[in-house]
Write a protein that holds these residues in place. Structure first.
Motif, mmCIF file in Angstrom:
data_model
loop_
_atom_site.group_PDB
_atom_site.id
_atom_site.type_symbol
_atom_site.label_atom_id
_atom_site.label_comp_id
_atom_site.label_asym_id
_atom_site.label_seq_id
_atom_site.Cartn_x
_atom_site.Cartn_y
_atom_site.Cartn_z
ATOM 1 N N UNK A 18 -5.825 -2.730 -10.682
ATOM 2 C CA UNK A 18 -4.558 -3.387 -10.392
ATOM 3 C C UNK A 18 -4.332 -3.419 -8.888
ATOM 4 N N UNK A 19 -3.792 -4.540 -8.419
ATOM 5 C CA UNK A 19 -3.455 -4.709 -7.014
ATOM 6 C C UNK A 19 -2.005 -5.177 -6.956
ATOM 7 N N UNK A 20 -1.234 -4.660 -6.005
ATOM 8 C CA UNK A 20 0.176 -5.014 -5.896
ATOM 9 C C UNK A 20 0.413 -5.783 -4.602
ATOM 10 N N UNK A 27 0.861 -1.179 0.000
ATOM 11 C CA UNK A 27 0.000 0.000 0.000
ATOM 12 C C UNK A 27 0.902 1.235 0.000
ATOM 13 N N UNK A 28 1.082 1.796 -1.192
ATOM 14 C CA UNK A 28 1.857 3.016 -1.373
ATOM 15 C C UNK A 28 1.026 3.959 -2.238
ATOM 16 N N UNK A 29 1.526 5.157 -2.439
ATOM 17 C CA UNK A 29 0.811 6.110 -3.287
ATOM 18 C C UNK A 29 0.697 5.577 -4.711
ATOM 19 N N UNK A 30 1.775 4.985 -5.216
ATOM 20 C CA UNK A 30 1.786 4.473 -6.581
ATOM 21 C C UNK A 30 0.828 3.283 -6.748
#
Length: 110
Positions: A40-42, A28-31
């Motif tokens: 999209x999920x990272x 969970x970051x700004x990007x």
């Protein structure tokens, strides 16, 4: 059939335990938050995880349909630890694109 086409038809099934090993944590970051606007999920994933394993793990754990998986090997930074040089560990990141209409809320747990 050539060896390449034959190997692409073999599909391995990932166990539930392996799914939990593959998907370590959501990032969970700004990007990555901007990526959620484009379905999209990272995730932080295991270093030995493959794209098909990551796809099966996300589909199995979150009950969504995955369109594509992109992976990145992130090199650890050189930092000072108590005044001595050290290196953070390397890790792997996966950007998972979901099919339109599907969504994962990473703020809630499994």
């Amino acid at each position: 059939m050539s060896a390449k086409t034959m190997s692409s038809k073999i599909k391995t099934v990932v166990s539930r335990a392996r799914m939990y090993e593959v998907i370590r944590a959501p990032l969970i970051t700004e990007k990555t938050t901007n990526g959620s606007e484009h379905s999209q999920v990272t995730f932080k994933v295991a270093a030995d995880a493959t794209k098909p394993e990551i796809k099966q793990a996300v589909e199995g754990l979150f009950k969504v349909k995955v369109k594509a998986v992109n992976t990145i090997n992130v090199q650890g930074k050189q930092k000072l630890f108590k005044g001595r040089p050290g290196v953070r560990g390397d890790w792997k990141k996966a950007i998972v694109s979901l099919v339109e209409g599907h969504k994962i809320d990473v703020t809630t747990g499994l």
